[in-house]
Design a protein around this motif. Structure first.
Motif, short mmCIF file in Angstrom:
data_model
loop_
_atom_site.label_atom_id
_atom_site.label_comp_id
_atom_site.label_asym_id
_atom_site.label_seq_id
_atom_site.Cartn_x
_atom_site.Cartn_y
_atom_site.Cartn_z
N PRO A 172 13.03 -10.79 13.13
CA PRO A 172 12.90 -9.65 12.02
C PRO A 172 10.74 -10.15 11.67
CG PRO A 172 13.87 -11.85 11.05
CD PRO A 172 14.18 -11.42 12.51
N PHE A 173 10.39 -9.55 11.67
CA PHE A 173 8.92 -9.51 10.91
C PHE A 173 8.53 -9.40 10.32
CE2 PHE A 173 8.85 -9.42 15.98
CZ PHE A 173 8.29 -10.72 15.73
N SER A 174 7.93 -9.34 8.41
CA SER A 174 7.37 -8.73 7.76
C SER A 174 6.54 -7.38 8.15
CB SER A 174 6.74 -9.59 6.79
OG SER A 174 6.03 -9.09 5.45
N GLY A 175 6.75 -6.15 7.62
CA GLY A 175 6.30 -4.95 7.48
C GLY A 175 6.89 -4.23 8.55
N MET A 176 7.56 -4.47 9.10
CA MET A 176 7.98 -4.05 10.26
C MET A 176 9.18 -3.45 10.11
SD MET A 176 6.70 -6.45 13.52
CE MET A 176 7.15 -6.04 14.25
N SER A 177 9.85 -3.57 9.22
CA SER A 177 11.62 -2.99 8.97
C SER A 177 11.76 -1.42 9.73
CB SER A 177 11.38 -2.62 7.06
OG SER A 177 11.34 -1.58 7.19
N ALA A 178 10.77 -0.64 10.25
CA ALA A 178 12.20 0.27 10.84
C ALA A 178 11.34 0.40 12.19
CB ALA A 178 11.29 1.78 10.12
N ALA A 189 2.33 1.37 11.18
CA ALA A 189 1.37 0.38 10.53
C ALA A 189 2.36 -0.71 9.76
CB ALA A 189 0.79 0.73 10.02
N LEU A 190 1.96 -1.65 9.61
CA LEU A 190 2.62 -2.79 8.69
C LEU A 190 3.45 -2.70 7.71
CD1 LEU A 190 1.24 -5.98 10.94
CD2 LEU A 190 3.27 -5.21 11.11
N THR A 191 3.99 -2.62 7.36
CA THR A 191 4.06 -1.53 5.33
C THR A 191 5.08 -2.24 5.33
OG1 THR A 191 2.94 0.81 6.45
CG2 THR A 191 3.68 0.78 4.48
N PRO A 192 5.05 -2.57 3.85
CA PRO A 192 6.08 -3.26 3.00
C PRO A 192 7.43 -1.98 3.18
CG PRO A 192 4.11 -3.63 1.18
CD PRO A 192 3.87 -3.01 2.83
N VAL A 193 8.77 -2.09 2.78
CA VAL A 193 9.45 -1.36 2.34
C VAL A 193 9.39 -0.17 1.70
CG1 VAL A 193 12.09 -1.39 2.44
CG2 VAL A 193 11.23 -3.24 3.98
N GLU A 194 8.45 -0.85 -0.16
CA GLU A 194 8.62 -0.16 -0.64
C GLU A 194 7.24 1.15 -0.39
OE1 GLU A 194 7.83 -3.04 -0.69
OE2 GLU A 194 6.37 -3.63 -2.09
N LYS A 195 6.57 0.77 0.84
CA LYS A 195 5.58 2.21 1.03
C LYS A 195 5.41 2.61 1.92
CE LYS A 195 2.33 0.07 -2.14
NZ LYS A 195 2.17 -1.25 -2.48
N LEU A 196 7.05 2.65 2.94
CA LEU A 196 7.35 2.97 4.05
C LEU A 196 7.40 4.74 4.02
CD1 LEU A 196 6.99 2.51 7.17
CD2 LEU A 196 9.88 1.93 6.76
N ALA A 197 6.41 5.36 3.79
CA ALA A 197 7.50 7.01 3.83
C ALA A 197 8.96 7.12 4.54
CB ALA A 197 6.33 7.81 4.25
N PRO A 198 9.21 8.20 4.36
CA PRO A 198 11.01 8.36 5.28
C PRO A 198 10.09 9.18 6.42
CG PRO A 198 10.54 8.99 2.66
CD PRO A 198 9.62 8.41 2.92
N GLU A 199 9.01 10.09 6.35
CA GLU A 199 8.75 10.11 7.35
C GLU A 199 8.67 9.51 8.68
OE1 GLU A 199 5.55 11.06 4.87
OE2 GLU A 199 7.96 11.07 4.81
#
Ligand SMILES: NC(=O)c1ccc[n+]([C@@H]2O[C@H](COP(=O)([O-])OP(=O)(O)OC[C@H]3O[C@@H](n4cnc5c(N)ncnc54)[C@H](OP(=O)(O)O)[C@@H]3O)[C@@H](O)[C@H]2O)c1
Length: 236
Positions: free
Chosen positions: A145-151, A94-104
């Motif tokens: 790059p796309f915002s919210g798609m870091s992983a 799910a499109l998520t900013p890095v600080e909210k992206l879960a390690p799993e």
């Protein structure tokens, strides 16, 4: 003159979306196609849809080295060779900013989209020789790059680096390595990314499949090294 042997085509993530459409396209050419994925039920219904007696299916989780090894041992004992490897299995998040992206979530995306590609390629290479091809399904997200798609971006940028190094390693062996960079394609993966995405503006999986078959059919002295294909209309 003896009839040409059917090509042996292995497709990870062949149970739906781009993988299934590509399996259908190769099967329609009379090739022997092996599809894999984690869900046995979905693999069976995919194989039933293809309606070819040259479809085989093997349950495989590309994140799991033992599962990948077993899969290629079975392919070796059944067919003894691979002409086309389509590294296609992939997941989004799910499109998520890095600080909210879960390690799993990070780990699942990296293990599937990047490490899985390495594990599958490593296990397949002993069965591949001159004239064979590897197609790695990356994404336009491998270069953009796309915002919210870091992983997803990190895994796909990494997979493009892997693909480029692999191409140089395999040049002398006569194995072609194609980086496939599709833009938005109308598949279920969008439920993971962005459920409300305008899927009617996207490419069909069959369109991407046709481009892959076209790239593979290049004369032997040439290789389509990067294949970028996107929808005519803007989506993102
Ligand atoms: N759709 C797009 O817009 C788009 C654009 C560019 C690139 N791509 C790439 O295209 C590839 C295929 O995606 P798609 O859009 O066709 O998505 P999809 O319809 O969700 O299909 C994904 C496939 O990957 C399999 N898979 C997922 N995790 C796996 C694992 N750990 N081991 C083995 N198989 C696994 C799934 O089967 P199971 O769930 O049963 O394992 C399924 O067959 C992905 O690499 C994706 O990043 C898609």
């Amino acid at each position: 003159m003896a009839a040409a042997r059917a090509r042996v085509v292995v497709i990870t993530g062949g149970s739906r979306g781009i993988g299934l459409a590509t399996a259908q396209a190769f099967a329609a050419q009379g090739d022997q196609v092996i599809i894999s994925g984690r869900d046995a039920g979905r693999l069976k219904s995919a194989a039933d849809q293809i309606r070819s007696d040259q479809i085989d299916k093997i349950v495989c989780d590309v994140r799991d080295p033992a599962s990948v090894e077993q899969t290629f041992q079975q392919i070796d004992s059944r067919y003894g060779t691979i002409d086309v490897l389509f590294n296609n299995a992939g997941v989004a998040h799910a499109l998520t900013p890095v600080e909210k992206l879960a390690p799993e979530t990070w780990r699942e995306v990296m293990e599937t989209n990047l490490t899985g590609m390495y594990l599958v390629t490593r296990a397949a290479l002993p069965l591949m020789g001159a004239g064979s091809s590897i197609v790695n399904n990356l994404s336009v997200a491998a270069v953009q790059p796309f915002s919210g798609m870091s992983a997803y971006n990190a895994a796909k940028f990494g997979a493009l680096g892997f693909t480029k190094a692999l191409r140089e390693e395999l040049r002398q062996k006569g194995i072609r390595v194609i980086a496939l960079l599709p833009g938005a394609t109308n598949t279920e993966i969008w439920q993971q990314f962005w459920p409300g995405a305008p899927r009617e503006k996207m490419m069909k999986s069959e369109t991407v499949a046709a481009a892959i078959l076209h790239a593979i059919s290049a004369p032997s002295e040439a290789s389509v090294e990067e294949l970028m294909i996107g929808p005519t209309a803007g989506v993102l």
